[in-house]
Design a protein around this motif. Structure first.
Motif, PDB file in Angstrom:
ATOM      1  N   PRO A 253       0.803  -1.231   0.000  1.00 58.04           N
ATOM      2  CA  PRO A 253       0.000   0.000   0.000  1.00 58.04           C
ATOM      3  C   PRO A 253       0.837   1.284   0.000  1.00 58.04           C
ATOM      4  CG  PRO A 253      -0.688  -1.468   1.789  1.00 58.04           C
ATOM      5  CD  PRO A 253       0.542  -2.046   1.186  1.00 58.04           C
ATOM      6  N   GLU A 254       2.135   1.150   0.286  1.00 60.13           N
ATOM      7  CA  GLU A 254       3.027   2.314   0.299  1.00 60.13           C
ATOM      8  C   GLU A 254       3.678   2.571  -1.058  1.00 60.13           C
ATOM      9  OE1 GLU A 254       3.087   4.297   2.945  1.00 60.13           O
ATOM     10  OE2 GLU A 254       1.623   2.909   3.776  1.00 60.13           O
ATOM     11  N   ILE A 255       3.362   1.762  -2.046  1.00 57.56           N
ATOM     12  CA  ILE A 255       3.920   1.905  -3.394  1.00 57.56           C
ATOM     13  C   ILE A 255       2.945   2.704  -4.243  1.00 57.56           C
ATOM     14  CG2 ILE A 255       4.646   0.700  -5.492  1.00 57.56           C
ATOM     15  CD1 ILE A 255       5.466  -1.646  -3.657  1.00 57.56           C
ATOM     16  N   GLY A 256       3.436   3.809  -4.816  1.00 60.56           N
ATOM     17  CA  GLY A 256       2.592   4.667  -5.630  1.00 60.56           C
ATOM     18  C   GLY A 256       2.788   4.482  -7.122  1.00 60.56           C
ATOM     19  N   ALA A 257       3.932   3.918  -7.522  1.00 63.23           N
ATOM     20  CA  ALA A 257       4.219   3.702  -8.942  1.00 63.23           C
ATOM     21  C   ALA A 257       5.330   2.672  -9.063  1.00 63.23           C
ATOM     22  CB  ALA A 257       4.628   5.004  -9.625  1.00 63.23           C
ATOM     23  N   LEU A 258       5.439   2.081 -10.242  1.00 64.11           N
ATOM     24  CA  LEU A 258       6.512   1.142 -10.539  1.00 64.11           C
ATOM     25  C   LEU A 258       7.393   1.705 -11.639  1.00 64.11           C
ATOM     26  CD1 LEU A 258       4.570  -2.261 -10.730  1.00 64.11           C
ATOM     27  CD2 LEU A 258       5.719  -1.251  -8.747  1.00 64.11           C
ATOM     28  N   LEU A 259       8.695   1.514 -11.505  1.00 66.11           N
ATOM     29  CA  LEU A 259       9.667   1.797 -12.556  1.00 66.11           C
ATOM     30  C   LEU A 259      10.225   0.442 -12.966  1.00 66.11           C
ATOM     31  CD1 LEU A 259      11.385   3.669 -14.296  1.00 66.11           C
ATOM     32  CD2 LEU A 259      12.953   3.887 -12.354  1.00 66.11           C
ATOM     33  N   VAL A 260       9.925   0.028 -14.194  1.00 69.38           N
ATOM     34  CA  VAL A 260      10.160  -1.345 -14.622  1.00 69.38           C
ATOM     35  C   VAL A 260      11.097  -1.372 -15.821  1.00 69.38           C
ATOM     36  CG1 VAL A 260       9.004  -3.487 -15.315  1.00 69.38           C
ATOM     37  CG2 VAL A 260       7.772  -1.815 -13.919  1.00 69.38           C
ATOM     38  N   GLY A 261      12.016  -2.324 -15.818  1.00 66.36           N
ATOM     39  CA  GLY A 261      12.867  -2.542 -16.979  1.00 66.36           C
ATOM     40  C   GLY A 261      12.098  -3.266 -18.071  1.00 66.36           C
ATOM     41  N   ARG A 262      12.522  -3.091 -19.301  1.00 70.02           N
ATOM     42  CA  ARG A 262      11.832  -3.697 -20.449  1.00 70.02           C
ATOM     43  C   ARG A 262      11.853  -5.219 -20.388  1.00 70.02           C
ATOM     44  NH1 ARG A 262       8.881  -5.589 -23.548  1.00 70.02           N
ATOM     45  NH2 ARG A 262       8.500  -5.020 -25.702  1.00 70.02           N
ATOM     46  N   ARG A 263      13.007  -5.792 -20.031  1.00 71.59           N
ATOM     47  CA  ARG A 263      13.078  -7.256 -19.939  1.00 71.59           C
ATOM     48  C   ARG A 263      12.167  -7.775 -18.832  1.00 71.59           C
ATOM     49  NH1 ARG A 263      19.212  -7.078 -20.855  1.00 71.59           N
ATOM     50  NH2 ARG A 263      19.054  -6.332 -18.743  1.00 71.59           N
TER      51      ARG A 263
ATOM     52  N   VAL B  42      11.261  -0.138  -7.901  1.00 70.41           N
ATOM     53  CA  VAL B  42      12.036  -0.474  -9.090  1.00 70.41           C
ATOM     54  C   VAL B  42      11.989  -1.979  -9.292  1.00 70.41           C
ATOM     55  CG1 VAL B  42      14.340  -0.440 -10.123  1.00 70.41           C
ATOM     56  CG2 VAL B  42      13.562   1.501  -8.731  1.00 70.41           C
ATOM     57  N   LEU B  43      11.627  -2.399 -10.504  1.00 68.41           N
ATOM     58  CA  LEU B  43      11.598  -3.815 -10.859  1.00 68.41           C
ATOM     59  C   LEU B  43      12.573  -4.052 -12.005  1.00 68.41           C
ATOM     60  CD1 LEU B  43       7.743  -4.528 -10.853  1.00 68.41           C
ATOM     61  CD2 LEU B  43       9.386  -4.938  -9.023  1.00 68.41           C
ATOM     62  N   GLY B  44      13.555  -4.876 -11.752  1.00 68.75           N
ATOM     63  CA  GLY B  44      14.552  -5.206 -12.768  1.00 68.75           C
ATOM     64  C   GLY B  44      15.944  -4.821 -12.330  1.00 68.75           C
ATOM     65  N   ALA B  45      16.849  -5.786 -12.392  1.00 67.93           N
ATOM     66  CA  ALA B  45      18.223  -5.569 -11.933  1.00 67.93           C
ATOM     67  C   ALA B  45      18.939  -4.494 -12.740  1.00 67.93           C
ATOM     68  CB  ALA B  45      19.003  -6.877 -11.993  1.00 67.93           C
ATOM     69  N   ASP B  46      18.741  -4.460 -14.047  1.00 70.38           N
ATOM     70  CA  ASP B  46      19.461  -3.478 -14.858  1.00 70.38           C
ATOM     71  C   ASP B  46      18.973  -2.064 -14.579  1.00 70.38           C
ATOM     72  OD1 ASP B  46      21.457  -2.873 -16.909  1.00 70.38           O
ATOM     73  OD2 ASP B  46      19.721  -2.221 -18.088  1.00 70.38           O
ATOM     74  N   VAL B  47      17.676  -1.883 -14.402  1.00 70.14           N
ATOM     75  CA  VAL B  47      17.153  -0.550 -14.068  1.00 70.14           C
ATOM     76  C   VAL B  47      17.647  -0.128 -12.694  1.00 70.14           C
ATOM     77  CG1 VAL B  47      15.064   0.786 -13.605  1.00 70.14           C
ATOM     78  CG2 VAL B  47      15.154  -0.730 -15.567  1.00 70.14           C
ATOM     79  N   ALA B  48      17.678  -1.058 -11.739  1.00 67.58           N
ATOM     80  CA  ALA B  48      18.200  -0.729 -10.405  1.00 67.58           C
ATOM     81  C   ALA B  48      19.660  -0.316 -10.494  1.00 67.58           C
ATOM     82  CB  ALA B  48      18.027  -1.917  -9.468  1.00 67.58           C
ATOM     83  N   ARG B  49      20.456  -1.023 -11.293  1.00 71.02           N
ATOM     84  CA  ARG B  49      21.871  -0.673 -11.472  1.00 71.02           C
ATOM     85  C   ARG B  49      22.007   0.727 -12.085  1.00 71.02           C
ATOM     86  NH1 ARG B  49      24.653  -0.052 -15.544  1.00 71.02           N
ATOM     87  NH2 ARG B  49      23.220  -1.155 -16.916  1.00 71.02           N
ATOM     88  N   GLN B  50      21.183   1.022 -13.093  1.00 74.69           N
ATOM     89  CA  GLN B  50      21.224   2.352 -13.705  1.00 74.69           C
ATOM     90  C   GLN B  50      20.854   3.435 -12.690  1.00 74.69           C
ATOM     91  OE1 GLN B  50      19.368   2.772 -17.691  1.00 74.69           O
ATOM     92  NE2 GLN B  50      19.177   0.537 -17.635  1.00 74.69           N
ATOM     93  N   CYS B  51      19.857   3.147 -11.854  1.00 69.30           N
ATOM     94  CA  CYS B  51      19.456   4.110 -10.822  1.00 69.30           C
ATOM     95  C   CYS B  51      20.577   4.332  -9.814  1.00 69.30           C
ATOM     96  CB  CYS B  51      18.183   3.647 -10.111  1.00 69.30           C
ATOM     97  SG  CYS B  51      16.695   3.731 -11.135  1.00 69.30           S
ATOM     98  N   LEU B  52      21.266   3.244  -9.430  1.00 71.79           N
ATOM     99  CA  LEU B  52      22.413   3.385  -8.523  1.00 71.79           C
ATOM    100  C   LEU B  52      23.504   4.247  -9.154  1.00 71.79           C
ATOM    101  CD1 LEU B  52      22.817  -0.184  -7.000  1.00 71.79           C
ATOM    102  CD2 LEU B  52      22.615   1.948  -5.710  1.00 71.79           C
ATOM    103  N   GLU B  53      23.838   3.963 -10.405  1.00 72.06           N
ATOM    104  CA  GLU B  53      24.894   4.705 -11.092  1.00 72.06           C
ATOM    105  C   GLU B  53      24.535   6.173 -11.262  1.00 72.06           C
ATOM    106  OE1 GLU B  53      25.865   2.533 -14.666  1.00 72.06           O
ATOM    107  OE2 GLU B  53      26.865   0.958 -13.522  1.00 72.06           O
ATOM    108  N   ALA B  54      23.234   6.463 -11.433  1.00 72.69           N
ATOM    109  CA  ALA B  54      22.791   7.849 -11.602  1.00 72.69           C
ATOM    110  C   ALA B  54      22.609   8.559 -10.261  1.00 72.69           C
ATOM    111  CB  ALA B  54      21.476   7.887 -12.392  1.00 72.69           C
TER     112      ALA B  54
END
Length: 171
Positions: free
Chosen positions: A41-51, A115-127
């Protein structure tokens, strides 16, 4: 302001998916989890990788197949991709990380963007935009697959423990 949270289930040896993105390993371990039940219930949106968006589903064969958290969550999803798919209700395809993060945060209001997806999480960390990590270890060893965090050559990311399995990313 919304925070970006990378919340995921993983094998004890650090894989979020098996070889080729296979999520079937997780199916026997799905079920009620008080921490997840409180988080949803605390999640307002998802950021998802394409894969991840087009990938395997541990809820395959159930009425929750193809739905976030097996149907336990509904809301706006932002898929980071350079290859948009056919329109899907509630899903926005965005071709750059900054635009996807900004849109997901705006849609989430004061709640989390998960965040859903390892590559998107990695990109978020790097950014430098990932705020928190919640690791939900599952009692199994996979030995191969998609790691929850992979950085060839290695990279140390400092974390501060907030509560068991929940960490704040240090910048």
């Amino acid at each position: 302001m919304a925070k970006l949270l990378y919340a995921f289930s993983c094998s004890v040896d650090g894989f979020i998916a098996g070889p080729g993105g296979d999520m079937s390993w997780l199916t026997p371990y799905l079920g009620p989890d008080p921490l997840v039940d409180a988080l949803v219930p605390e999640i307002g949106a998802l950021l998802v990788g394409r894969r991840t968006f087009g990938g395997d589903d541990p809820h395959r064969g159930t009425e929750g197949e193809g739905k976030a958290f097996g149907g336990g969550w509904e809301g706006p999803q932002f898929v980071l991709t350079h290859r948009p798919a056919a329109p899907v209700p509630g899903v926005t395809f965005v071709d750059n990380l900054v635009g996807a993060v900004d849109a997901a945060k705006a849609a989430a209001g004061g709640k989390y963007v998960n965040v859903l997806g390892a590559d998107v999480a990695r990109q978020c960390l790097e950014a430098g935009v990932l705020d928190e990590i919640l690791a939900l270890p599952v009692p199994v060893l996979l030995g191969d697959g998609v790691r929850m965090f992979d950085h060839p050559g290695g990279r140390t990311v400092g974390l501060e423990r907030v509560q068991p399995n929940w960490y704040r990313v240090l910048r």
